[in-house]
Design a protein around this motif. Structure first.
Motif, short mmCIF file in Angstrom:
data_model
loop_
_atom_site.label_atom_id
_atom_site.label_comp_id
_atom_site.label_asym_id
_atom_site.label_seq_id
_atom_site.Cartn_x
_atom_site.Cartn_y
_atom_site.Cartn_z
N SER A 73 1.10 -1.00 0.23
CA SER A 73 -0.25 0.50 -0.32
C SER A 73 0.88 1.20 -0.41
O SER A 73 0.05 2.31 -0.44
CB SER A 73 -0.87 0.25 0.96
OG SER A 73 -1.88 -0.80 1.68
N GLU A 74 2.01 0.59 0.23
CA GLU A 74 3.22 2.45 0.44
C GLU A 74 3.27 3.15 -1.39
O GLU A 74 2.72 1.88 -2.16
CB GLU A 74 4.39 1.77 0.30
CG GLU A 74 4.78 1.44 2.27
CD GLU A 74 6.18 0.70 2.61
OE1 GLU A 74 7.23 0.50 2.12
OE2 GLU A 74 6.24 0.06 3.24
N PRO A 75 3.83 4.36 -1.24
CA PRO A 75 3.72 5.33 -2.44
C PRO A 75 4.51 4.59 -3.53
O PRO A 75 5.70 4.16 -3.17
CB PRO A 75 3.82 6.43 -2.17
CG PRO A 75 2.93 6.04 -0.97
CD PRO A 75 3.47 5.01 -0.49
N ASN A 77 5.92 5.45 -6.53
CA ASN A 77 6.29 6.11 -7.00
C ASN A 77 7.33 6.50 -8.24
O ASN A 77 8.43 6.93 -8.67
CB ASN A 77 7.09 7.37 -6.27
CG ASN A 77 7.01 8.39 -4.71
OD1 ASN A 77 5.75 8.45 -4.59
ND2 ASN A 77 6.36 7.48 -3.48
N GLU A 97 1.96 -1.74 -11.99
CA GLU A 97 0.68 -0.88 -10.76
C GLU A 97 -0.33 -1.90 -10.54
O GLU A 97 -1.29 -2.09 -9.51
CB GLU A 97 0.20 0.68 -11.50
CG GLU A 97 1.63 1.56 -10.53
CD GLU A 97 1.49 2.29 -11.46
OE1 GLU A 97 1.83 4.24 -11.46
OE2 GLU A 97 0.89 2.96 -12.16
N LYS A 101 -1.42 -3.63 -7.16
CA LYS A 101 -3.43 -3.65 -6.72
C LYS A 101 -3.70 -4.72 -7.15
O LYS A 101 -4.66 -5.42 -5.59
CB LYS A 101 -3.78 -2.66 -8.15
CG LYS A 101 -5.48 -1.74 -7.31
CD LYS A 101 -5.75 -1.27 -8.65
CE LYS A 101 -7.02 -0.69 -7.53
NZ LYS A 101 -8.50 -1.21 -7.56
#
Length: 458
Positions: A73-75, A77, A97, A101
């Motif tokens: 769940s961490e960004p 980037n 991504e 998810k």
């Protein structure tokens, strides 16, 4: 005088040619080996090893899965990819991504179901030469077969025993009066098999461990099927212990014998003399094949020289682990996947199958110990054994899948495999055939076994 000089010259050339052949080209006997070398912790080196076999189940708590979910769940980037490069620069950001998810929001919430899937095949562990070795061992559906044959099934990198979950049920069913008792171990340092505590765990040493495993289970004679590292390990086992091996089948028959590069160049002049026209593009043009290997071998050099460095980076980053491993499932399944925005992953595999494999590496913390096999398998100690020149004196079958990383002609394989009785070409499929096309691989293997006329009654 001229005739005499010519005769002397011819004699000298002939002598040097014979010497060169003996030094560089002639078959070699198997090297001397120890079947009891200890690979475990030094504090336990003098303890008597127990031969008990213990049941094993994959069982991770909700807390472990929750912590992974939080990490996912961490960004991210991530940097935007260049225009229209797809997978040619590596794993595409947008596909990554999407997979992260799915991993977090759809796969992990059903982890209990995935564990049940893993545990549907009976698994065990036992201590071999100081290491706790994990293996699948199943024969549940073999009762209808007239002949039941033990089979050692070997995976490679970045695969795991998960690659075989669709193949094993087929192998244990009776067909043509034959079924197989399957033993599918995790390689030492892969998944749930313990890693060596000292350097030197090369393909020969793994072959010894697995031969000892099969004998412990009561199988003094058995078949071998392998791909990638499993092919090299299986080949070594068959060469070192022909008395234990009924036959060896591989879907990645390559030998590493340097003379084979010269043979490939010779064959490229008149390919039709060495391979049927419809299969020539498996091997030629050579320049294109070499270019592909150079483009795609960066990971190989890194893992063969600094395995712990890349291991540290991937251990600390589950997203990086996913990208690093699944990029290989994309490219090694079909090099043309590099031109697709999704890397062709959805075309060949389910997300569950791919993430199951990732979870084995992540939960067992085995990425570092797995890639060390490249340093051991291409280290000077192992290369000096010259196993590429030690013939496998048992029947051999080779199945070539069109999009695999490398192929060799029968002419190239005949030094290493003088008893090559089964040689096939498949128009589809890549490096992970057991997961991608299990039915095709099964049928090819069964064709090979039928040629052996095996009559080992159960």
């Amino acid at each position: 005088m001229g005739v005499k000089c010519f005769s002397v010259t011819v004699t000298v050339v002939a002598v040097f040619a014979c010497i060169a052949y003996q030094i560089l080209l002639s078959p070699l006997p198997p090297p001397k080996i120890s079947t009891t070398k200890y690979w475990g912790p030094s504090s336990q080196a003098n303890r008597v090893e127990k031969s008990e076999v213990k049941p094993f189940k994959i069982n991770y708590s909700a807390d472990v899965i929750s912590k992974l979910s939080n990490r996912l769940s961490e960004p991210l980037n991530l940097v935007e990819p260049l225009k229209n490069v797809n997978f040619r620069y590596g794993f595409d950001k947008h596909k990554l991504e999407e997979l992260v998810k799915y991993w977090r929001d759809e796969y992990l919430p059903k982890w209990d179901g995935r564990q049940k899937f893993f545990n549907a095949l009976p698994q065990y562990t036992t201590k071999i030469q100081g290491l706790n070795i994990h293996f699948i061992h199943t024969k549940d559906q073999t009762d209808k077969a007239k002949y039941v044959i033990p089979l050692l099934l070997l995976h490679g990198w970045p695969s795991s025993v998960r690659e075989f979950y669709n193949l094993i049920p087929e192998l244990t069913k009776a067909k043509d009066n034959i079924a197989f008792v399957v033993v599918a171990p995790s390689l030492p340092g892969y998944g749930f098999s313990e890693a060596a505590k000292v350097p030197g765990m090369n393909p020969n040493e793994i072959a010894i461990v697995f031969r000892n495993l099969m004998v412990r289970l009561g199988y003094d004679r058995f078949l071998i099927q392998g791909s990638d590292w499993g092919s090299l390990i299986g080949s070594s086992l068959a060469a070192l212990f022909p008395q234990n091996v009924i036959g060896f089948h591989s879907n990645m028959c390559v030998t590493g014998f340097f003379m084979n590069y010269i043979k490939a160049i010779i064959a490229s002049v008149y390919p039709s003399l060495f391979v049927a026209a419809e299969y020539a593009d498996f091997h030629f043009p050579i320049g294109e094949k070499i270019a592909y290997h150079i483009e795609e071998s960066g990971y190989f050099h890194l893992q063969a020289t600094k395995p712990d460095t890349i291991g540290i980076a991937l251990t600390a980053n589950p997203v990086g682990l996913l990208a690093y491993i699944l990029e290989k499932f994309s490219t090694l399944t079909d090099k043309n996947n590099r031109d697709l925005i999704d890397g062709g992953l959805d075309k060949h595999y389910t997300k569950e199958a791919l993430l199951d494999n990732i979870m084995i590496y992540y939960l067992s913390n085995s990425i570092t110990t797995s890639v060390r096999l490249y340093a051991e398998g291409f280290g000077i100690e192992y290369l000096n054994l010259k196993m590429d020149r030690v013939p496998v004196q048992v029947p051999v079958g080779c199945a070539r899948f069109k999009n695999d990383l490398a192929h060799e002609l029968d002419w190239q394989l005949n030094v290493k495999f003088p008893k090559l009785i089964h040689s096939t070409y498949h128009a589809n499929g890549g490096h992970f055939a057991a997961m991608e096309l299990p039915d095709v691989l099964y049928n090819d293997f069964l064709q090979f076994v039928n040629k052996l006329n095996v009559t080992a009654k159960k």
